[in-house]
Design a protein around this motif. Structure first.
Motif, mmCIF file in Angstrom:
data_model
loop_
_atom_site.group_PDB
_atom_site.id
_atom_site.type_symbol
_atom_site.label_atom_id
_atom_site.label_comp_id
_atom_site.label_asym_id
_atom_site.label_seq_id
_atom_site.Cartn_x
_atom_site.Cartn_y
_atom_site.Cartn_z
ATOM 1 N N TYR A 284 0.998 -8.667 -0.304
ATOM 2 C CA TYR A 284 0.435 -8.155 0.950
ATOM 3 C C TYR A 284 1.179 -6.913 1.410
ATOM 4 C CZ TYR A 284 -1.025 -7.896 5.806
ATOM 5 O OH TYR A 284 -1.508 -7.452 7.006
ATOM 6 N N ARG A 285 2.517 -6.906 1.225
ATOM 7 C CA ARG A 285 3.315 -5.753 1.659
ATOM 8 C C ARG A 285 2.921 -4.499 0.883
ATOM 9 N NH1 ARG A 285 7.726 -4.977 4.549
ATOM 10 N NH2 ARG A 285 8.177 -7.181 4.742
ATOM 11 N N GLN A 286 2.549 -4.640 -0.393
ATOM 12 C CA GLN A 286 2.121 -3.472 -1.159
ATOM 13 C C GLN A 286 0.928 -2.802 -0.490
ATOM 14 O OE1 GLN A 286 1.552 -5.127 -5.125
ATOM 15 N NE2 GLN A 286 3.277 -3.882 -5.842
ATOM 16 N N ALA A 287 -0.081 -3.607 -0.060
ATOM 17 C CA ALA A 287 -1.246 -3.038 0.620
ATOM 18 C C ALA A 287 -0.866 -2.481 1.988
ATOM 19 C CB ALA A 287 -2.335 -4.104 0.765
ATOM 20 N N TYR A 288 -0.002 -3.194 2.717
ATOM 21 C CA TYR A 288 0.394 -2.770 4.073
ATOM 22 C C TYR A 288 1.165 -1.455 4.028
ATOM 23 C CZ TYR A 288 2.542 -2.913 8.700
ATOM 24 O OH TYR A 288 2.945 -2.595 9.965
ATOM 25 N N ASP A 289 2.162 -1.366 3.112
ATOM 26 C CA ASP A 289 2.962 -0.141 3.017
ATOM 27 C C ASP A 289 2.099 1.044 2.588
ATOM 28 O OD1 ASP A 289 5.103 -1.654 3.731
ATOM 29 O OD2 ASP A 289 5.950 -1.806 1.693
ATOM 30 N N HIS A 290 1.166 0.840 1.682
ATOM 31 C CA HIS A 290 0.278 1.930 1.266
ATOM 32 C C HIS A 290 -0.602 2.378 2.430
ATOM 33 C CE1 HIS A 290 -1.804 4.293 -1.839
ATOM 34 N NE2 HIS A 290 -2.898 4.072 -1.109
ATOM 35 N N TYR A 291 -1.030 1.445 3.272
ATOM 36 C CA TYR A 291 -1.851 1.790 4.427
ATOM 37 C C TYR A 291 -1.070 2.631 5.431
ATOM 38 C CZ TYR A 291 -5.361 1.105 8.094
ATOM 39 O OH TYR A 291 -6.325 1.310 9.057
ATOM 40 N N LEU A 292 0.234 2.299 5.619
ATOM 41 C CA LEU A 292 1.061 3.086 6.529
ATOM 42 C C LEU A 292 1.289 4.488 5.989
ATOM 43 C CD1 LEU A 292 3.773 0.538 7.717
ATOM 44 C CD2 LEU A 292 1.709 1.255 8.902
ATOM 45 N N ALA A 293 1.522 4.576 4.662
ATOM 46 C CA ALA A 293 1.814 5.882 4.064
ATOM 47 C C ALA A 293 0.557 6.728 3.898
ATOM 48 C CB ALA A 293 2.501 5.686 2.715
ATOM 49 N N HIS A 294 -0.570 6.114 3.624
ATOM 50 C CA HIS A 294 -1.816 6.845 3.369
ATOM 51 C C HIS A 294 -2.938 6.183 4.176
ATOM 52 C CE1 HIS A 294 0.341 8.676 -0.002
ATOM 53 N NE2 HIS A 294 0.701 7.434 -0.355
ATOM 54 N N PRO A 295 -3.014 6.395 5.460
ATOM 55 C CA PRO A 295 -4.026 5.700 6.281
ATOM 56 C C PRO A 295 -5.458 6.084 5.934
ATOM 57 C CG PRO A 295 -2.890 7.400 7.558
ATOM 58 C CD PRO A 295 -2.141 7.278 6.272
ATOM 59 N N ASP A 296 -5.644 7.243 5.279
ATOM 60 C CA ASP A 296 -7.011 7.646 4.910
ATOM 61 C C ASP A 296 -7.459 7.065 3.570
ATOM 62 O OD1 ASP A 296 -7.131 9.100 7.216
ATOM 63 O OD2 ASP A 296 -6.512 10.990 6.271
ATOM 64 N N ASP A 297 -6.540 6.562 2.762
ATOM 65 C CA ASP A 297 -6.878 6.032 1.426
ATOM 66 C C ASP A 297 -7.281 4.559 1.548
ATOM 67 O OD1 ASP A 297 -7.298 5.793 -1.227
ATOM 68 O OD2 ASP A 297 -5.193 5.929 -1.836
ATOM 69 N N VAL A 298 -8.368 4.314 2.277
ATOM 70 C CA VAL A 298 -8.769 2.923 2.553
ATOM 71 C C VAL A 298 -9.300 2.244 1.294
ATOM 72 C CG1 VAL A 298 -9.225 3.331 4.994
ATOM 73 C CG2 VAL A 298 -11.021 3.764 3.308
ATOM 74 N N GLN A 299 -9.821 3.016 0.328
ATOM 75 C CA GLN A 299 -10.329 2.406 -0.906
ATOM 76 C C GLN A 299 -9.201 1.737 -1.691
ATOM 77 O OE1 GLN A 299 -12.521 5.058 -3.400
ATOM 78 N NE2 GLN A 299 -12.933 3.523 -4.955
ATOM 79 N N ALA A 300 -8.057 2.454 -1.820
ATOM 80 C CA ALA A 300 -6.913 1.872 -2.533
ATOM 81 C C ALA A 300 -6.365 0.675 -1.776
ATOM 82 C CB ALA A 300 -5.828 2.931 -2.730
ATOM 83 N N VAL A 301 -6.365 0.748 -0.437
ATOM 84 C CA VAL A 301 -5.871 -0.387 0.356
ATOM 85 C C VAL A 301 -6.771 -1.602 0.133
ATOM 86 C CG1 VAL A 301 -5.425 -1.209 2.692
ATOM 87 C CG2 VAL A 301 -4.817 1.129 2.058
ATOM 88 N N ALA A 302 -8.097 -1.377 0.122
ATOM 89 C CA ALA A 302 -9.017 -2.494 -0.106
ATOM 90 C C ALA A 302 -8.832 -3.094 -1.493
ATOM 91 C CB ALA A 302 -10.462 -2.015 0.072
ATOM 92 N N ALA A 303 -8.593 -2.263 -2.518
ATOM 93 C CA ALA A 303 -8.368 -2.779 -3.871
ATOM 94 C C ALA A 303 -7.117 -3.638 -3.926
ATOM 95 C CB ALA A 303 -8.274 -1.616 -4.855
ATOM 96 N N LYS A 304 -6.043 -3.184 -3.257
ATOM 97 C CA LYS A 304 -4.802 -3.982 -3.263
ATOM 98 C C LYS A 304 -5.004 -5.291 -2.514
ATOM 99 C CE LYS A 304 -1.708 0.002 -3.645
ATOM 100 N NZ LYS A 304 -1.114 -0.411 -4.929
ATOM 101 N N LEU A 305 -5.780 -5.254 -1.446
ATOM 102 C CA LEU A 305 -6.038 -6.498 -0.712
ATOM 103 C C LEU A 305 -6.916 -7.450 -1.526
ATOM 104 C CD1 LEU A 305 -6.615 -5.110 2.882
ATOM 105 C CD2 LEU A 305 -4.650 -6.431 2.069
ATOM 106 N N ARG A 306 -7.852 -6.902 -2.341
ATOM 107 C CA ARG A 306 -8.632 -7.781 -3.234
ATOM 108 C C ARG A 306 -7.710 -8.476 -4.220
ATOM 109 N NH1 ARG A 306 -14.110 -7.331 -2.973
ATOM 110 N NH2 ARG A 306 -14.987 -5.410 -2.118
ATOM 111 N N SER A 307 -6.775 -7.722 -4.828
ATOM 112 C CA SER A 307 -5.820 -8.326 -5.756
ATOM 113 C C SER A 307 -5.010 -9.399 -5.046
ATOM 114 C CB SER A 307 -4.899 -7.256 -6.334
ATOM 115 O OG SER A 307 -5.644 -6.275 -7.036
ATOM 116 N N TYR A 308 -4.644 -9.131 -3.792
ATOM 117 C CA TYR A 308 -3.901 -10.131 -3.018
ATOM 118 C C TYR A 308 -4.725 -11.410 -2.859
ATOM 119 C CZ TYR A 308 -2.222 -12.551 1.127
ATOM 120 O OH TYR A 308 -1.819 -13.517 1.991
#
Length: 760
Positions: A584-608
């Motif tokens: 979960y932290r991988q998706a959360y940290d990526h969201y903080l660093a890249h708030p516009d890259d929602v596609q990558a955040v959604a992919a990491k949350l799917r893996s979670y």
């Protein structure tokens, strides 16, 4: 072929006699129901088109031109319930001229009926009239040459065409056409009378009265006499088929199969004909006659065969009795009776009492033969089963069966003891097996005369077997201890071998030693497996799958008991918690660093979610993924323009000092607005809801234009989506300012919202 095939009809006549016109009018009248009792149909598109063209020309008032090409026409004629397939050929009239060998002559030679067409127009010209009659005469002579009785061999009708011309000249009526033919065509009339017994004469007119001198058809067609030739043709074809069957019946009166086929075909073509009933009765009588002959022959053959079989069976039975009384050995007598029963299968039907006697003699002598064979030492593996069956089938032979059983028992005993006799008991290679066979022998034959010798041998072998077993157990235990001392020994294999020893040798005196060794192996294996799991847990902290699998392997390998089961279970739970937080932290940290890259955040949350379906952050992950799936496709959003502010220098000369401001939006190339105009204000307040929903999806660009509407519309400032910003919709959900600063700004509100992720 003659009965079932299509009938070939010859329409014979010279040029301009009216053959084509007559054929077309035959079809026109018969197909339209204007010929009582008859109907005609065209078979195939080529015939239908040909006749339709000719009829159309006649009905249009145009005379038909002379035929130049030979055309085959296929027609079907219905006469009451009867049906005939007809083949007629239209051809050039010059082809029947004397001396001409045109192909149409072959068709004439094989035809089934003939229409001879003569034109009354030539009756006043003797030379032409004679030529036409000579042409007819030539055709009839061809038929007579092929016949055996100087007849044409087929029905022939003489048609006087264009008879309306005869009536116009005051000639005889159609009923008196024979008078006209006698006066003008005596040669043809005489030939038909002498060589065509099935002939007729008809006066016909294709157009009827009212034909002009130029030969054009009248406006109204009233054909005359067409029903006579067609009805005569149908009747003559039926007569010909009937004569054909009668000729076949005379030719082969006993050929029931072929005659039956002919009658069946005739009934199908003439279903309600009285002659069909006559043929059917005649055929039934022939069948009864043939059946009667066959029955008489069969009865005679059966009587002869039965007498021969009776004599043959009686002679065989007397011979077998004589052989039995001659004093031959039981085996020879058994063979004689067996061969008698095999070679005389009908004997039980003809002489049932003698057959019972033969079977009883065979059963008695076969028991005697079996007893002799057992005494001689012959082996019969299937004999016990046969004896049991005979006990049930022939209880009257119980004394003889008992003697055979006694001989069989004695034979088995002698063979079994003979197989157990050895010269030196010490030389026995497998004493255990030999001991088992000795004990089985004593069980099967408790009253054997060799009992003392067998018991002594059992005692001696028992001691030897016990010594060998003890020595073998000692060797197994020593080998197990040596394997345990080797480096890299498989503890699992050692445990399996120890357990196998304890199962197979429950009374071994080394049982306690093996139990201690098995316990030690289990302890060492338990410690080795937990050590592997601890090592993986320590060396690969981020590889949760490997760490978890090692502890799971320990639990599976020690499901029946292990000293570290609690530790392994607790470690698996701790690893699951660590994995949940880490992924979960991988998706959360990526969201903080890249708030516009929602596609990558959604992919990491799917893996979670895939790895942690019951994790602590499942709700946040599902909410974010649902939001991302929504914004990935076009959706409608409601936007409100609240207020704004522009720079102090914004305004036009002679405008009264302050601008008249409005706002318009461009979303994915679609214009929305402009908003209402707020006059004379650099800090306007709109509170305006755009009436049409904003349709937007992830990645669509947005432009916001502030417009000054004083005097004329001009742009004040334009806000554009930053390059690479896929979440342009954020501009319409808060305050928008220029990237370079200043007082210019707009405030929006909308139902677009980005979900938040809770801090891990």
């Amino acid at each position: 072929r003659r009965i079932t095939g299509a009938k070939k009809i010859a329409l014979f006549g010279h040029r301009a006699v009216g053959k084509t016109t007559l054929l077309a009018m035959f079809y026109r009248e018969a197909s339209a129901g204007r010929v009582p009792g008859l109907r005609m149909a065209a078979i195939g598109p080529s015939t239908a088109e040909y006749l339709a063209a000719k009829i159309g020309q006649i009905e249009a008032g145009e005379p038909l031109a002379g035929t130049l090409a030979e055309t085959e026409l296929k027609l079907r004629l219905y006469h009451g319930p009867a049906r005939f397939d007809l083949i007629v050929k239209d051809y050039q009239g010059e082809h029947v001229t004397l001396g001409t060998e045109a192909p149409i002559q072959e068709f004439f030679a094989d035809c089934d009926a003939v229409f001879l067409c003569l034109d009354p127009e030539t009756s006043d010209r003797p030379d032409e009239r004679r030529k036409r009659q000579q042409e007819v005469d030539d055709l009839l002579e061809r038929y007579i040459e092929r016949s055996d009785d100087t007849t044409a061999g087929r029905p022939v009708a003489l048609l006087v065409t264009k008879y309306d011309r005869v009536l116009d000249r005051g000639g005889p009526s159609p009923d008196q056409v024979e008078t006209f033919i006698d006066q003008n065509y005596g040669m043809t009339r005489h030939a038909l009378a002498g060589h065509a017994p099935h002939s007729a004469m008809f006066a016909v007119s294709s157009y009827g009265r009212g034909v002009g001198r130029d030969g054009r058809p009248p406006a109204e067609l009233h054909p005359m006499g067409l029903e006579g030739p067609l009805g005569w043709l149908a009747e003559q074809l039926e007569v010909g088929d009937r004569e054909q069957i009668e000729w076949l019946w005379d030719l082969a009166p006993e050929d029931l199969r072929r005659l039956g086929k002919c009658v069946k075909v005739y009934e199908r073509r003439y279903p309600r004909s009285n002659h069909a009933i006559t043929f059917r009765r005649k055929l039934a009588a022939l069948r009864r006659k043939k059946r009667l002959k066959g029955f008489v022959r069969l009865a005679a053959c059966a009587a002869i065969l039965a007498g021969g079989l009776a004599a043959y069976d009686a002679w065989g039975f007397r011979g077998a009795l004589a052989f039995e009384k001659a004093g031959h050995p039981p085996a020879a007598v058994e063979k004689t009776w067996s061969e008698f029963l095999a070679w005389h299968p009908t004997h039980p039907w003809i002489f049932p009492r003698d057959a019972e006697t033969a079977r009883a003699h065979l059963a008695d002598w076969s028991l005697g033969a079996e007893q002799d064979r057992l005494v001689a030492g012959l082996d019969r593996p299937d004999l016990p089963g046969e004896i049991q069956a005979r006990k049930i089938a022939t209880p009257e032979l119980a004394p003889r069966i008992a003697k055979v059983e006694e001989a069989l028992h004695r034979q088995k005993h002698d063979k079994a003891w003979q197989g157990l006799q050895v010269a030196d008991p010490v030389a026995i290679e497998k004493p255990e097996e030999f001991l088992s066979r000795l004990r089985a022998f004593l069980r099967d034959y408790p009253n054997t005369p060799h009992k003392d010798q067998a018991v002594s041998l059992v005692k001696d072998l028992q001691k030897r077997v016990e010594t060998r077993i003890d020595l073998n157990d000692r060797q197994i235990v020593d080998a197990l201890a040596r394997k345990a001392g080797l480096p890299g020994a498989s503890l699992r294999d050692l445990i399996d071998q120890a357990e196998s020893f304890l199962t197979d040798r429950p009374e071994s005196r080394y049982r306690g030693d093996v139990q201690e060794m098995a316990a030690d192996f289990a302890k060492r294996l338990d410690e080795a497996d937990i050590a592997k799991a601890r090592e993986a847990d320590r060396n690969t902290p981020s590889n949760f799958a490997v760490r978890r699998q090692r502890y799971k392997d320990y639990l599976q390998n020690h499901v029946t008991g292990g000293r570290f089961l609690g530790e392994a279970t607790a470690a698996i739970d701790a690893i699951d918690r660590e994995r949940d937080t880490y992924q979960y932290r991988q998706a959360y940290d990526h969201y903080l660093a890249h708030p516009d890259d929602v596609q990558a955040v959604a992919a990491k949350l799917r893996s979670y979610l895939d790895a942690n379906p019951d994790g602590r952050h499942v709700k946040d992950a599902k909410t974010f993924i649902a939001w991302w799936e929504k914004v990935s496709v076009p959706n409608d959003y409601h936007v409100r323009l609240r207020r704004g502010e522009v720079e102090p220098d914004v305004g036009k000369y002679f405008s009264g000092g302050s601008p008249d401001l409005s706002v318009e939006l461009w979303v994915a190339g679609v214009k929305h607005g402009p908003s209402p105009i707020v006059k004379d204000s650099r800090r306007p307040v709109w509170d305006h809801d755009f009436p049409r929903p904003i349709r937007w999806k992830l990645g669509d660009p947005i432009s916001i234009r502030i417009l000054d509407n004083d005097w004329s519309t001009s742009g004040v400032f334009t806000f554009n989506t930053a390059q690479g910003d896929k979440l342009a919709m954020k501009m319409l959900s808060g305050t928008v300012r220029p990237s370079k600063g200043g007082k210019t700004m707009l405030v929006f509100t909308s139902d677009f919202a980005i979900p938040e992720l809770s801090k891990p």
